[in-house]
Design an enzyme around this catalytic site. Structure first.
Site, PDB file in Angstrom:
ATOM      1  N   SER A  18       0.836  -1.210   0.000  1.00  0.00           N
ATOM      2  CA  SER A  18       0.000   0.000   0.000  1.00  0.00           C
ATOM      3  C   SER A  18       0.868   1.257   0.000  1.00  0.00           C
ATOM      4  O   SER A  18       0.508   2.271  -0.610  1.00  0.00           O
ATOM      5  CB  SER A  18      -0.989   0.013   1.170  1.00  0.00           C
ATOM      6  OG  SER A  18      -0.318   0.188   2.387  1.00  0.00           O
ATOM      7  N   ASN A  19       2.023   1.203   0.654  1.00  0.00           N
ATOM      8  CA  ASN A  19       2.947   2.344   0.577  1.00  0.00           C
ATOM      9  C   ASN A  19       3.514   2.492  -0.832  1.00  0.00           C
ATOM     10  O   ASN A  19       3.673   3.608  -1.321  1.00  0.00           O
ATOM     11  CB  ASN A  19       4.078   2.196   1.598  1.00  0.00           C
ATOM     12  CG  ASN A  19       3.647   2.644   2.973  1.00  0.00           C
ATOM     13  OD1 ASN A  19       3.559   3.839   3.245  1.00  0.00           O
ATOM     14  ND2 ASN A  19       3.334   1.690   3.842  1.00  0.00           N
ATOM     15  N   MET A  95      10.530  -7.189   4.438  1.00  0.00           N
ATOM     16  CA  MET A  95      10.600  -7.877   5.728  1.00  0.00           C
ATOM     17  C   MET A  95      11.847  -8.737   5.930  1.00  0.00           C
ATOM     18  O   MET A  95      11.815  -9.683   6.705  1.00  0.00           O
ATOM     19  CB  MET A  95       9.340  -8.726   5.931  1.00  0.00           C
ATOM     20  CG  MET A  95       8.046  -7.933   5.922  1.00  0.00           C
ATOM     21  SD  MET A  95       8.005  -6.616   7.150  1.00  0.00           S
ATOM     22  CE  MET A  95       7.717  -7.593   8.631  1.00  0.00           C
ATOM     23  N   ILE A  97      15.910  -8.658   7.135  1.00  0.00           N
ATOM     24  CA  ILE A  97      16.932  -7.814   7.752  1.00  0.00           C
ATOM     25  C   ILE A  97      18.161  -7.818   6.851  1.00  0.00           C
ATOM     26  O   ILE A  97      18.655  -8.883   6.457  1.00  0.00           O
ATOM     27  CB  ILE A  97      17.264  -8.312   9.174  1.00  0.00           C
ATOM     28  CG1 ILE A  97      16.030  -8.138  10.069  1.00  0.00           C
ATOM     29  CG2 ILE A  97      18.462  -7.550   9.741  1.00  0.00           C
ATOM     30  CD1 ILE A  97      16.179  -8.706  11.460  1.00  0.00           C
ATOM     31  N   ASN A 112      13.722   3.753   4.922  1.00  0.00           N
ATOM     32  CA  ASN A 112      12.720   2.782   5.379  1.00  0.00           C
ATOM     33  C   ASN A 112      11.595   3.520   6.092  1.00  0.00           C
ATOM     34  O   ASN A 112      11.798   4.612   6.622  1.00  0.00           O
ATOM     35  CB  ASN A 112      13.384   1.799   6.357  1.00  0.00           C
ATOM     36  CG  ASN A 112      12.428   0.731   6.856  1.00  0.00           C
ATOM     37  OD1 ASN A 112      11.616   0.196   6.090  1.00  0.00           O
ATOM     38  ND2 ASN A 112      12.494   0.412   8.141  1.00  0.00           N
ATOM     39  N   HIS A 114       8.863   2.839   9.204  1.00  0.00           N
ATOM     40  CA  HIS A 114       8.652   1.904  10.313  1.00  0.00           C
ATOM     41  C   HIS A 114       7.460   2.386  11.143  1.00  0.00           C
ATOM     42  O   HIS A 114       7.402   3.556  11.533  1.00  0.00           O
ATOM     43  CB  HIS A 114       9.911   1.840  11.179  1.00  0.00           C
ATOM     44  CG  HIS A 114       9.765   0.912  12.339  1.00  0.00           C
ATOM     45  ND1 HIS A 114       9.836  -0.466  12.201  1.00  0.00           N
ATOM     46  CD2 HIS A 114       9.504   1.149  13.655  1.00  0.00           C
ATOM     47  CE1 HIS A 114       9.638  -1.023  13.393  1.00  0.00           C
ATOM     48  NE2 HIS A 114       9.436  -0.076  14.279  1.00  0.00           N
ATOM     49  N   SER A 141       7.594   6.437  11.396  1.00  0.00           N
ATOM     50  CA  SER A 141       8.862   7.149  11.195  1.00  0.00           C
ATOM     51  C   SER A 141       9.482   6.749   9.857  1.00  0.00           C
ATOM     52  O   SER A 141       9.486   5.567   9.501  1.00  0.00           O
ATOM     53  CB  SER A 141       9.873   6.752  12.275  1.00  0.00           C
ATOM     54  OG  SER A 141       9.329   6.886  13.565  1.00  0.00           O
ATOM     55  N   THR A 146      20.632   2.243   8.355  1.00  0.00           N
ATOM     56  CA  THR A 146      22.028   1.950   8.707  1.00  0.00           C
ATOM     57  C   THR A 146      22.059   0.492   9.164  1.00  0.00           C
ATOM     58  O   THR A 146      21.022  -0.177   9.188  1.00  0.00           O
ATOM     59  CB  THR A 146      22.534   2.864   9.843  1.00  0.00           C
ATOM     60  OG1 THR A 146      21.715   2.630  10.991  1.00  0.00           O
ATOM     61  CG2 THR A 146      22.506   4.330   9.462  1.00  0.00           C
ATOM     62  N   GLU A 148      22.183  -0.725  11.984  1.00  0.00           N
ATOM     63  CA  GLU A 148      21.393  -1.007  13.189  1.00  0.00           C
ATOM     64  C   GLU A 148      19.906  -1.083  12.835  1.00  0.00           C
ATOM     65  O   GLU A 148      19.348  -0.125  12.281  1.00  0.00           O
ATOM     66  CB  GLU A 148      21.618   0.113  14.223  1.00  0.00           C
ATOM     67  CG  GLU A 148      21.058  -0.229  15.584  1.00  0.00           C
ATOM     68  CD  GLU A 148      20.886   0.999  16.470  1.00  0.00           C
ATOM     69  OE1 GLU A 148      19.986   0.972  17.329  1.00  0.00           O
ATOM     70  OE2 GLU A 148      21.621   1.991  16.271  1.00  0.00           O
ATOM     71  N   ASP A 150      16.261  -0.613  12.349  1.00  0.00           N
ATOM     72  CA  ASP A 150      15.357   0.501  12.661  1.00  0.00           C
ATOM     73  C   ASP A 150      16.048   1.593  13.481  1.00  0.00           C
ATOM     74  O   ASP A 150      15.399   2.331  14.234  1.00  0.00           O
ATOM     75  CB  ASP A 150      14.105   0.002  13.408  1.00  0.00           C
ATOM     76  CG  ASP A 150      13.313  -1.012  12.591  1.00  0.00           C
ATOM     77  OD1 ASP A 150      13.278  -0.865  11.351  1.00  0.00           O
ATOM     78  OD2 ASP A 150      12.745  -1.947  13.178  1.00  0.00           O
ATOM     79  N   GLN A 176      -1.245   3.676   8.581  1.00  0.00           N
ATOM     80  CA  GLN A 176      -0.986   3.616   7.136  1.00  0.00           C
ATOM     81  C   GLN A 176      -1.511   4.856   6.423  1.00  0.00           C
ATOM     82  O   GLN A 176      -0.904   5.322   5.462  1.00  0.00           O
ATOM     83  CB  GLN A 176      -1.550   2.327   6.552  1.00  0.00           C
ATOM     84  CG  GLN A 176      -0.719   1.133   7.049  1.00  0.00           C
ATOM     85  CD  GLN A 176      -0.710  -0.055   6.106  1.00  0.00           C
ATOM     86  OE1 GLN A 176      -1.604  -0.209   5.296  1.00  0.00           O
ATOM     87  NE2 GLN A 176       0.295  -0.904   6.225  1.00  0.00           N
ATOM     88  N   GLN A 178      -1.378   7.810   7.532  1.00  0.00           N
ATOM     89  CA  GLN A 178      -0.295   8.797   7.694  1.00  0.00           C
ATOM     90  C   GLN A 178       0.899   8.443   6.803  1.00  0.00           C
ATOM     91  O   GLN A 178       1.497   9.323   6.189  1.00  0.00           O
ATOM     92  CB  GLN A 178       0.171   8.856   9.162  1.00  0.00           C
ATOM     93  CG  GLN A 178      -0.885   9.333  10.129  1.00  0.00           C
ATOM     94  CD  GLN A 178      -1.376  10.727   9.798  1.00  0.00           C
ATOM     95  OE1 GLN A 178      -0.584  11.600   9.421  1.00  0.00           O
ATOM     96  NE2 GLN A 178      -2.674  10.937   9.889  1.00  0.00           N
TER      97      GLN A 178
HETATM   98  C1  GRF Z   1       3.942  -0.442   6.711  1.00  0.00           C
HETATM   99  O1  GRF Z   1       3.029  -0.169   7.711  1.00  0.00           O
HETATM  100  C2  GRF Z   1       5.337  -0.058   7.116  1.00  0.00           C
HETATM  101  O2  GRF Z   1       5.396   0.820   8.204  1.00  0.00           O
HETATM  102  C3  GRF Z   1       5.969  -1.345   7.540  1.00  0.00           C
HETATM  103  O3  GRF Z   1       5.340  -2.340   6.796  1.00  0.00           O
HETATM  104  C4  GRF Z   1       4.047  -1.918   6.389  1.00  0.00           C
HETATM  105  C5  GRF Z   1       3.958  -2.203   4.923  1.00  0.00           C
HETATM  106  O4  GRF Z   1       2.652  -2.101   4.437  1.00  0.00           O
HETATM  107  N1  GRF Z   1       7.401  -1.277   7.359  1.00  0.00           N
HETATM  108  P1  GRF Z   1       2.383  -2.063   2.878  1.00  0.00           P
HETATM  109  O5  GRF Z   1       2.968  -3.348   2.283  1.00  0.00           O
HETATM  110  O6  GRF Z   1       3.030  -0.841   2.321  1.00  0.00           O
HETATM  111  O7  GRF Z   1       0.888  -2.055   2.742  1.00  0.00           O
END
Ligand code: GRF
Length: 215
Positions: A18-19, A95, A97, A112, A114, A141, A146, A148, A150, A176, A178
């Site tokens: 969705s992002n 998802m 690391i 990223n 988060h 956020s 980096t 580390e 998040d 989401q 936001q």
């Molecule tokens: C988001 O809420 C983001 O903060 C996190 O993973 C989610 C991804 O959602 N890192 P989408 O795949 O963008 O719907």
């Protein structure tokens, strides 16, 4: 005025995207001076890849389960990303690391999003922790990545109020909403070269810098 060249962007996802969709929409409205060249997922058949295809963006899967180890997966991932010569790599619900070697390769041009008010609640299950701790506010956020987890310099945050009857699901929706505004905005700053990443002289700390000011 000095003109800034269009930035080439690669987005990494693992799921719904969705992002990613918010970024695709912002691109078609020319809200940032950049072009998403490819969307790469570590999981096959996710909806985010379909969203990319529908927008005529290269949709590539580098399936981490097909590699014997993380080094093999990341070597292929880097090769795939670098074929697009990106100025910016955007993690949008990716998802896995990433190793410090990979992060170093893209340092200063990988960001990223988060779902927490970092430095609070790094890692998974942020909404659950907010509810369990009775927090009155929550947020999201955007930060430079980096080594580390998040833990890189924060670029921008958005806050939401937590109501008594909120559940994990309602918090996902609030956050989401936001995120979909915030992420394209940050990408616009980066593409306009207003936002940069700065290592301190001793390289011990990194900072996000906006228009010459440390954020
Ligand atoms: C988001 O809420 C983001 O903060 C996190 O993973 C989610 C991804 O959602 N890192 P989408 O795949 O963008 O719907």
């Amino acid at each position: 005025m000095i003109s800034v060249s269009e930035k080439s962007i690669v987005v990494l996802i693992s799921g719904n995207g969705s992002n990613l969709q918010a970024l695709i929409d912002a691109q078609s409205q020319r809200l940032f001076n950049g072009k998403i060249k490819a969307v790469i997922s570590n999981k096959p058949n996710v909806y985010g890849l379909e969203r990319a295809e529908m927008a005529n963006i290269d949709a590539v899967c580098v399936d981490h389960t097909e590699f014997n180890d993380k080094a093999g997966f990341e070597a292929e991932l880097v090769k795939t990303i670098d074929a697009y010569q990106p100025d910016l790599v955007i993690l949008a619900g990716f998802m896995r690391i990433l190793s410090s070697d990979l992060v170093q390769h893209y340092l200063g041009k990988i960001i990223n999003i988060h779902p927490s008010l970092l430095p609070k609640y790094k890692g998974l299950h942020t909404h659950r922790q907010v509810l369990e701790n009775g927090d009155k506010e929550h947020g999201t956020s955007v930060h430079f990545v980096t080594a580390e987890l998040d833990g890189g310099p924060i670029i921008a945050q958005r806050r939401v109020k937590v109501d008594e009857n909120d559940t994990e699901q309602t918090l996902v929706e609030k956050i989401q909403q936001q995120e979909h505004q915030l992420y394209p905005e940050v990408v616009a700053w980066f593409c306009a070269e207003k936002l940069t990443f700065k290592l301190s002289e001793d390289s011990a700390a990194a900072r996000a810098v906006f228009d010459g000011k440390v954020l």
